[in-house]
Each structure stands twice: as structure tokens, then as C-alpha cells.
Design a protein around this motif. Structure first.
Motif, short mmCIF file in Angstrom:
data_model
loop_
_atom_site.label_atom_id
_atom_site.label_comp_id
_atom_site.label_asym_id
_atom_site.label_seq_id
_atom_site.Cartn_x
_atom_site.Cartn_y
_atom_site.Cartn_z
N ALA A 125 49.44 50.05 39.84
CA ALA A 125 50.56 49.54 40.66
C ALA A 125 51.61 50.56 40.10
CB ALA A 125 50.85 48.10 40.56
N ALA A 126 51.92 50.87 38.88
CA ALA A 126 52.89 51.67 38.39
C ALA A 126 52.85 52.99 38.86
CB ALA A 126 52.84 51.75 37.07
N LEU A 127 51.89 53.72 39.29
CA LEU A 127 51.57 54.74 40.18
C LEU A 127 52.03 54.92 41.59
CD1 LEU A 127 48.23 55.98 38.58
CD2 LEU A 127 50.53 56.84 37.93
N GLY A 128 52.31 53.60 42.10
CA GLY A 128 52.68 53.44 43.45
C GLY A 128 51.67 53.20 44.38
N VAL A 129 50.31 52.90 43.90
CA VAL A 129 49.31 52.70 44.74
C VAL A 129 49.36 51.22 44.98
CG1 VAL A 129 46.90 52.97 45.00
CG2 VAL A 129 48.09 54.43 43.71
N PRO A 130 49.26 50.67 46.35
CA PRO A 130 49.03 49.48 46.71
C PRO A 130 48.02 48.67 46.08
CG PRO A 130 49.37 50.58 48.73
CD PRO A 130 49.05 51.58 47.61
N THR A 131 48.30 47.84 45.32
CA THR A 131 47.42 46.94 44.23
C THR A 131 47.55 45.44 44.40
OG1 THR A 131 47.65 48.91 42.66
CG2 THR A 131 46.70 46.75 42.04
N LEU A 132 46.32 44.87 44.79
CA LEU A 132 46.04 43.36 44.85
C LEU A 132 45.31 42.87 43.83
CD1 LEU A 132 47.12 41.00 46.37
CD2 LEU A 132 45.33 41.42 47.75
N ASP A 133 45.66 41.90 43.31
CA ASP A 133 45.08 41.42 41.93
C ASP A 133 44.76 39.89 42.22
OD1 ASP A 133 43.95 40.94 39.37
OD2 ASP A 133 45.55 41.90 38.45
N GLY A 134 43.94 39.43 41.32
CA GLY A 134 43.31 37.89 41.44
C GLY A 134 42.47 37.70 42.58
N LEU A 135 41.46 38.60 42.93
CA LEU A 135 40.64 38.35 43.92
C LEU A 135 39.23 38.00 43.44
CD1 LEU A 135 41.54 41.71 45.88
CD2 LEU A 135 41.72 39.33 46.98
N GLY A 136 39.23 37.53 42.06
CA GLY A 136 37.99 37.24 41.52
C GLY A 136 37.88 35.75 41.73
N PRO A 137 37.00 34.96 40.98
CA PRO A 137 36.38 33.76 41.49
C PRO A 137 37.60 32.66 41.06
CG PRO A 137 35.89 34.39 39.06
CD PRO A 137 36.64 35.50 39.48
N MET A 138 37.10 31.40 41.29
CA MET A 138 37.88 30.14 41.30
C MET A 138 37.44 29.63 39.93
SD MET A 138 40.49 29.35 43.54
CE MET A 138 40.55 27.69 43.61
N GLY A 139 38.20 29.16 39.21
CA GLY A 139 37.90 28.38 37.81
C GLY A 139 38.92 28.23 36.92
N ASP A 140 38.80 28.30 35.82
CA ASP A 140 39.60 28.20 34.78
C ASP A 140 39.28 28.33 33.18
OD1 ASP A 140 42.11 27.48 33.90
OD2 ASP A 140 42.19 25.40 34.32
N GLY A 141 40.20 28.62 32.59
CA GLY A 141 39.82 28.79 31.19
C GLY A 141 39.76 30.12 30.63
N PRO A 142 40.41 31.13 31.19
CA PRO A 142 40.16 32.66 30.47
C PRO A 142 40.69 32.46 29.06
CG PRO A 142 42.16 32.33 31.97
CD PRO A 142 41.37 31.04 32.11
N HIS A 143 39.63 33.04 28.08
CA HIS A 143 39.91 33.18 26.80
C HIS A 143 39.80 31.75 26.28
CE1 HIS A 143 42.09 37.37 26.96
NE2 HIS A 143 41.24 37.14 27.69
N ALA A 144 39.40 30.78 26.78
CA ALA A 144 39.11 29.32 26.33
C ALA A 144 37.77 28.95 26.12
CB ALA A 144 40.09 28.36 27.06
N GLU A 145 37.42 27.92 25.36
CA GLU A 145 36.27 27.72 25.32
C GLU A 145 35.61 27.13 26.52
OE1 GLU A 145 35.85 25.05 21.81
OE2 GLU A 145 35.91 26.79 20.43
N TYR A 146 36.56 26.46 27.40
CA TYR A 146 35.86 25.95 28.60
C TYR A 146 36.06 26.86 29.71
CZ TYR A 146 41.01 25.38 29.41
OH TYR A 146 42.29 25.64 29.72
N GLU A 147 35.93 28.02 29.45
CA GLU A 147 36.17 29.09 30.51
C GLU A 147 34.69 28.86 31.50
OE1 GLU A 147 36.03 33.86 30.98
OE2 GLU A 147 35.72 32.90 29.08
N HIS A 148 35.11 28.51 33.05
CA HIS A 148 34.09 28.56 33.79
C HIS A 148 34.38 28.83 35.37
CE1 HIS A 148 36.87 25.06 34.34
NE2 HIS A 148 36.50 25.03 35.81
#
Length: 376
Positions: free
Chosen positions: A331-354
Motif C-alpha cells: 500500500a505504501a508503494l501506491g498499489v491498491p491493496t485490500l486486506d482481511g480477505l482471509g477466514p472468519m474466526g478469532d484468536g490470532p496469536h492466542a491459544e484459542y486461535e480458530h
């Protein structure tokens, strides 16, 4: 659209099987052998499903980076992912409980890798025309700052019309990410003078006292109205309880919403002045990830994804989040960037990551539909 969704829903168990395979190939960032074993699993999945071989970028200390290309043409769409995780081997185990699949890195971001791989497979198997070349970049060091992969990411981004990032969606809402904070890390080191704290206390110069004063100042630079936060997450100093400490240090985490703010705070940190007479200060570090700022081009890309979501019955919103990703670089290079297109769930970096199992084909269909729309 119904054919893409039907195809992916019919393959939900196969998608989950591939995800389990990838998650069981544990890949903590700083274990090169483990990360490379996971990379071999990825290569096998791409060979099996898309018939493509990886361009391998060997690394000395981190896992090797992988690039997969599908289609031809001068212009390309870039998909950026990482397959390293924050979990030591054996720390978490893969398991399924009702509609949730748990495991190390399953949400961040192996679920996104498998979803986008199956989105591409659906397009190929259903003969969706791909006007632009699709480049799928899988890196091995995102969780530790992307030092060895940043140049490769930026080189591919400069050749791309769009960048899609299947990092996890925002938990609960499923929102896509159109802005992220920039991330910096700084190390503050202080020198004082050691003396016996009982016999010659007055001759000592306490590095810990200086550290305490600097921490108060550094935290005062936090400004929530600007989205700027500073956090001294690690602080240490001294050797003995009866010795005036002559050394102390701290590690500072910086989050900012704009490059202008990043430059302002970086300047202040590199020009800290001692407050205790007789102490000296050095500061090392810099902004590691530039902020992913919300631009008109990013909004246009989000709106297109939102239309795709409406076709699938998925109400999509956009979000601004504090964590960084490799999408910050593109994005810093000016290229259109869309993030968050991954899975539904919860717990990044947490023991209940799912991840939510029944949402895997739906979010994969969203990704496939967006790829299809971007070809026009």
C-alpha cells in the motif's frame, strides 16, 4: 457466481483437509527447518491443485520464500501470504470442535492461504478466464518483521495492478481491512555509573532512574486522537540490589496512522535527552512497516469486494486496525491493496486461535468472485 459457491461448498471437507495438512506442518518463524518442511507441503498442494511449480528464494536464517505464478500476461494480480507462525512446535494441537477448527496459525494465516488457493482452483476448474497473471507469494518471516522478504514483496507489488491479502478478517464482523497502522520498534540504552548503594550512593548515577524518567516521557507521546501509541513493552536494568545500576534498556513499540506522524515520533525518539545528570542515551531502531493508509484506490477495491459480497449474501464492512501486515509495504508503494480477505474466526496469536469451518467455502467464494471481477 452460484457455480463457484456450489463448487466450493461441495469441497468443504477437502478444503478443511488441506487446511489440517498445512496446520499440522508446524512452522515457527525462527525454526528454519520446520518452516521449510511446511514450504514443501505448500509446494505439493500447489502442484496437486493448480499444476504449478514454485520459484524458490533460498534464505540462510529464515525459511525459503515461495512464488507461484498462474496464467500469462504483462500485468498481474498479487496475492501475498505468509506461512510462518508465532507458535513453538507442540504448543498447540489441531482439533475440531463443532464448527470450529483450532491449531497453530490456522487463523493467522494458514486459513487464508488455503482459502485463496481453493479460490484459484475453483476459477481454473470452472474455466473462469484469467486475463491477468496471478502471482501467489508465500513468505516465511512475516511474524518477525519480514526483513528478508520485504524486497521481494515490493518487487512483485511494483509489477501488480492489485494486491490481495488473505490475512484474517476482523473477528465477529468479518470486515475487510482498508487501513492498518505502521509499526516501529526502537531500543533505548542508558549508561550511568555503578557504586555501592550503601557506602557511596551519592557517587552513583542510576541508569534505572533515567530509564524511569524516559518511560514516562515516551508514554506521554501517545495521542489517541491521532492514532499514535507508544508502549515500553520490555524494560530492564541493574545487576544487584545493593549496586547503583550503571546500565538499563527498554524496547519501545510504536504504532502510527500516517508517515508524517511516523517521521515526527521517530525524530523525537532518536533525539531523546538525558534527564539525570551523568547519564548517556543511545536509541536504535526505525519504522519497520509503513502505515497502510486508506486511499481512494483502496476504497474502490473495497467497494468492488463489497459488491461481490452482496452477490453472495455477505454484508461486508471495512475496518481500520492497529496491527500491521505485509500489505503495509504494498500500500505504501501506491498499489491498491485490500486486506482481511482471509477466514472468519478469532484468536490470532492466542491459544484459542480458530476458524469457522462453514465459512471457509463462503469466504473462498468471495475471493474467487473478486478475482473474476478484477479480470474485467
Amino acid at each position: 457466481m452460484s457455480k463457484l459457491l456450489d463448487y466450493l461448498q461441495e469441497n468443504q471437507e477437502n478444503i478443511l483437509f488441506d487446511l489440517e495438512t498445512l496446520v499440522r506442518a508446524e512452522s515457527p518463524s525462527q525454526d528454519k527447518q520446520a518452516v521449510d518442511r511446511c514450504g514443501h507441503v505448500l509446494q505439493q498442494l500447489f502442484r496437486t491443485h493448480l499444476g504449478v511449480q514454485a520459484d524458490v528464494f533460498p534464505q540462510e536464517k529464515t525459511g525459503d520464500h515461495l512464488r507461484f505464478a498462474l496464467g500469462v500476461g504483462e500485468e498481474q494480480i498479487l496475492i501475498i501470504t505468509h506461512f510462518d507462525t508465532v507458535w513453538d512446535i507442540g504448543r498447540l494441537t489441531y482439533r475440531v470442535e463443532e464448527n470450529k477448527a483450532y491449531g497453530p496459525g490456522i487463523f493467522d494465516m494458514k486459513g487464508g492461504i488455503i482459502q485463496s488457493l481453493w479460490a484459484l482452483k475453483a476459477c481454473v476448474d470452472l474455466h473462469v478466464p484469467l486475463q491477468y497473471k496471478i502471482v501467489f507469494l508465500c513468505t516465511s518471516d512475516e511474524e518477525i518483521g519480514s526483513a528478508s522478504s520485504r524486497q521481494l514483496i515490493e518487487e512483485e507489488a511494483r509489477k501488480s495492478r492489485y494486491v490481495l491479502v488473505p490475512e484474517p478478517a476482523v473477528a465477529d464482523s468479518g470486515a475487510l481491512k482498508t487501513a492498518r497502522k505502521g509499526v516501529g520498534e526502537f531500543r533505548l540504552k542508558i549508561k550511568g555509573k555503578a557504586t555501592h548503594s550503601g557506602n557511596h550512593h551519592e557517587e552513583g548515577v542510576s541508569a534505572v532512574e533515567e530509564l524511569a524518567r524516559q518511560i514516562m516521557y515516551i508514554h506521554s507521546l501517545t495521542d489517541y486522537s491521532l492514532g499514535t501509541t507508544l508502549n515500553v513493552g520490555i524494560a530492564r536494568g541493574g545487576t544487584r540490589v545493593n549496586v547503583v545500576p550503571d546500565e538499563a534498556e527498554a524496547v519501545i513499540d510504536l504504532r502510527v496512522t500516517s508517515m508524517a506522524e511516523a517521521e515526527r515520533i521517530t525524530h523525537l525518539l532518536h533525539n531523546l535527552k538525558p534527564q539525570v545528570p551523568g547519564t548517556s542515551i543511545t536509541v536504535e531502531g526505525d519504522l519497520e512497516r509503513p502505515p497502510m493508509e486508506r486511499t481512494e484506490k483502496t476504497v474502490e477495491l473495497f467497494n468492488l469486494a463489497k459488491e461481490c459480497g452482496e452477490d453472495l449474501g455477505i454484508p461486508l464492512t471495512e475496518a481500520f486496525v492497529g496491527g500491521g501486515s505485509d500489505g503495509n509495504f504494498t500500500a505504501a508503494l501506491g498499489v491498491p491493496t485490500l486486506d482481511g480477505l482471509g477466514p472468519m474466526g478469532d484468536g490470532p496469536h492466542a491459544e484459542y486461535e480458530h476458524v469457522l469451518i462453514d465459512q471457509l467455502p463462503l469466504r473462498s467464494a468471495l475471493f474467487a468472485h473478486l478475482l473474476m471481477r478484477l479480470q474485467k
